[in-house]
Design an enzyme around this catalytic site. Structure first.
Site, PDB file in Angstrom:
ATOM      1  N   SER A   1      -3.078   4.945  -6.129  1.00 17.71           N
ATOM      2  CA  SER A   1      -2.274   6.059  -6.620  1.00 17.71           C
ATOM      3  C   SER A   1      -2.351   6.152  -8.133  1.00 17.71           C
ATOM      4  O   SER A   1      -1.930   5.238  -8.851  1.00 17.71           O
ATOM      5  CB  SER A   1      -0.811   5.883  -6.189  1.00 17.71           C
ATOM      6  OG  SER A   1       0.007   6.744  -6.951  1.00 17.71           O
TER       7      SER A   1
ATOM      8  N   ASP B   1      -6.352  15.685  -2.827  1.00 10.62           N
ATOM      9  CA  ASP B   1      -5.642  16.967  -2.843  1.00 10.62           C
ATOM     10  C   ASP B   1      -6.439  18.086  -2.159  1.00 10.62           C
ATOM     11  O   ASP B   1      -5.908  19.165  -1.914  1.00 10.62           O
ATOM     12  CB  ASP B   1      -5.307  17.374  -4.280  1.00 10.62           C
ATOM     13  CG  ASP B   1      -4.255  16.442  -4.890  1.00 10.62           C
ATOM     14  OD1 ASP B   1      -3.553  15.752  -4.121  1.00 10.62           O
ATOM     15  OD2 ASP B   1      -4.149  16.393  -6.128  1.00 10.62           O
TER      16      ASP B   1
HETATM   17  C1  S3P Z   1      -1.893  13.018  -9.205  1.00 11.61           C
HETATM   18  C2  S3P Z   1      -2.210  11.976  -8.377  1.00 11.61           C
HETATM   19  C3  S3P Z   1      -2.342  12.113  -6.926  1.00 11.61           C
HETATM   20  C4  S3P Z   1      -2.453  13.566  -6.498  1.00 11.61           C
HETATM   21  C5  S3P Z   1      -1.471  14.438  -7.204  1.00 11.61           C
HETATM   22  C6  S3P Z   1      -1.686  14.383  -8.702  1.00 11.61           C
HETATM   23  C7  S3P Z   1      -1.780  12.771 -10.644  1.00 11.61           C
HETATM   24  O1  S3P Z   1      -1.207  11.525  -6.306  1.00 11.61           O
HETATM   25  O2  S3P Z   1      -2.275  13.688  -5.111  1.00 11.61           O
HETATM   26  O3  S3P Z   1      -1.587  15.785  -6.785  1.00 11.61           O
HETATM   27  O4  S3P Z   1      -1.743  13.735 -11.434  1.00 11.61           O
HETATM   28  O5  S3P Z   1      -1.719  11.592 -11.042  1.00 11.61           O
HETATM   29  P1  S3P Z   1      -1.125   9.942  -5.996  1.00 11.61           P
HETATM   30  O6  S3P Z   1      -1.192   9.235  -7.272  1.00 11.61           O
HETATM   31  O7  S3P Z   1       0.192   9.762  -5.297  1.00 11.61           O
HETATM   32  O8  S3P Z   1      -2.291   9.680  -5.098  1.00 11.61           O
END
Ligand code: S3P
Length: 438
Positions: free
Chosen positions: A168, A316
């Site tokens: 993440s 995404d």
């Molecule tokens: C993001 C990280 C992702 C993604 C989100 C944007 C970011 O989430 O799904 O739309 O800007 O760091 P996760 O870190 O929970 O995977």
């Protein structure tokens, strides 16, 4: 929110050249780093979508002067690492997981208490994943059954070495932002590759960040210097236009000035595996991020076994992949995608249910789905206020044999304001009823 509905009618006479709005991830980060920097930061190409505007409002509530000019350029008068002030009330992050999780990292380093909240979707998403490491650094965080509202009582932080249990970027970024305040070396190990916009932008703001595969580290306390950020077009938004280009039976769709950061381009790899005819042209750089023009031509899509290692790099864009799988020949197998259940909605459940409602054979699995391509019938699908589900079905409607009605689509404005009129210029037959939004 007033109910908004999109009707997507069949029609594959698609084509054209377009630009999509700025990158959401980068826009959030530019606001936050600009706020913590010494000096004035300018942000051009900023995404004025509801998610980033919630972050902008939260930073204003924390005492940061931010001006949005008529041409869309945002000016942030940085207050320095220790210049934020307690907000008068709770900070409403709207629909935005990125806004809430990254800001929690910043708030962990403050000598005051903040409350972060959001809409019903955001209040149902897991927050312990950031609360745990931030507590280990010395902040006090109280979640509500693991979710927001989240109370963050900042404190004197200590650097930690943290191994993320999930891949993440939001968790990694929350820990790194808190690490700016901590004495010592903050180290984050990741189980898989995640987007690296925070690391790139921190370097641009003058903070040395060490990256080796699977590990990121920085030394605190750090000082940030204001910068001029140029935000590229969002690949996650461009993906819907790419999908339309592949489904086109007429002409190519060309999308200019799109960010192609390699931690985000899994969607291009998956689409190409499916037989998509996609070109990456004129690669160049916009500040610290790579950009290019993308060209998607009419393609004959095939079902594939999606390599699970590509899923975090296309996290995404998976709703779009589900939708395109429904229009491809044969079976598509998606696995390793359990994080999709923790996004703005349970994206596995909603996509499978929606595809079934359109006569497509789709079976849900705990970490993905199996989808048998065919010709979607018309029908009604629920997007449950999830912007990317709504846009995925809007693209799919082009190859259905009757109109597809998509319910509760107003949240398209969180990430892709102007989606409907822009995609209409490329030939998609979209009609909106209800409140304005995407
Ligand atoms: C993001 C990280 C992702 C993604 C989100 C944007 C970011 O989430 O799904 O739309 O800007 O760091 P996760 O870190 O929970 O995977």
């Amino acid at each position: 929110m007033t109910e908004q509905t999109i009707q997507a009618s069949p029609g594959r006479k698609l084509g054209g050249t377009l630009r999509v709005p700025g990158d959401k991830s980068i826009s959030h980060r530019a606001l936050m780093l600009g706020a913590l920097a010494e000096g004035r930061t300018t942000i051009s190409g900023f995404l004025a979508g509801e998610d980033c505007l919630a972050t902008l409002a939260a930073l204003r509530a924390l005492g940061v002067d931010i001006v949005v000019a008529a041409d869309g350029v945002v000016t942030v008068d940085g207050v320095g690492l220790h210049g934020l002030q307690a907000s008068a009330g709770p900070l409403d992050m709207g629909n935005s997981g990125t806004g809430m999780r990254l800001l929690a990292g910043v708030l962990a380093g403050q000598d005051f208490t903040s409350v972060l909240t959001g809409d019903a979707s955001l209040r149902s998403r897991p927050m312990e994943r950031i609360a745990m490491p931030l507590r280990a650094m010395g902040a006090e965080l109280q979640s509500t059954d693991g979710c927001a509202p989240l109370t963050v009582r900042g404190g004197q932080l200590t650097a930690i070495e943290y191994t993320c249990p999930v891949a993440s970027a939001q968790v990694k970024s929350a820990v790194l932002l808190a690490g700016l305040y901590a004495h010592g070396r903050t180290v984050v190990h990741e189980p898989g590759v995640t987007r690296d916009h925070t690391e790139r932008m921190l370097r641009t703001f003058g903070v040395p960040v060490d990256s080796t595969p699977g590990t990121v580290a920085l030394q605190g306390p750090a000082q940030l210097t204001a910068s001029a950020v140029q935000v590229p077009g969002d690949l996650s938004s461009a993906a819907f236009a790419l999908g339309a280009g592949c489904l086109s039976q007429h002409d190519a769709i060309v999308i200019e000035n799109v960010g192609i950061n390699p931690t985000r381009t899994g969607v291009l790899d998956i689409l190409r595996l499916m037989g998509a005819d996609i070109d990456v042209r004129e690669p160049s750089s916009l500040g610290d991020e790579p950009v290019a023009t993308l060209v998607a031509r009419p393609s004959r899509l095939q079902g594939v076994v999606v390599p699970p290692e590509l899923v975090p790099l296309a996290i995404d864009e998976m709703p779009l992949i589900f939708a395109l799988a429904a229009c491809a020949e044969g079976d598509t197998v998606i696995s390793g995608a359990d994080e999709l259940r923790h996004k703005e909605s349970d994206r596995i459940a909603l996509m499978v249910r929606g595809l079934q409602a359109l006569g497509i054979a789709a079976a849900e699995r705990p970490d993905g789905a199996v989808i048998t391509g065919g010709t979607p019938t018309g029908g009604t699908v629920e997007s449950a206020d999830d912007h990317r589900i709504a846009m995925a079905f809007a693209v799919l409607g082009s190859c259905a044999n009757a109109p597809v009605t998509i319910l509760n689509t107003a949240n398209i404005a969180t990430s892709f304001p102007g989606f409907v009129p822009l995609m209409q210029t490329a030939g998609l037959q979209l009609q909106t009823t209800g409140a304005a939004g995407g």
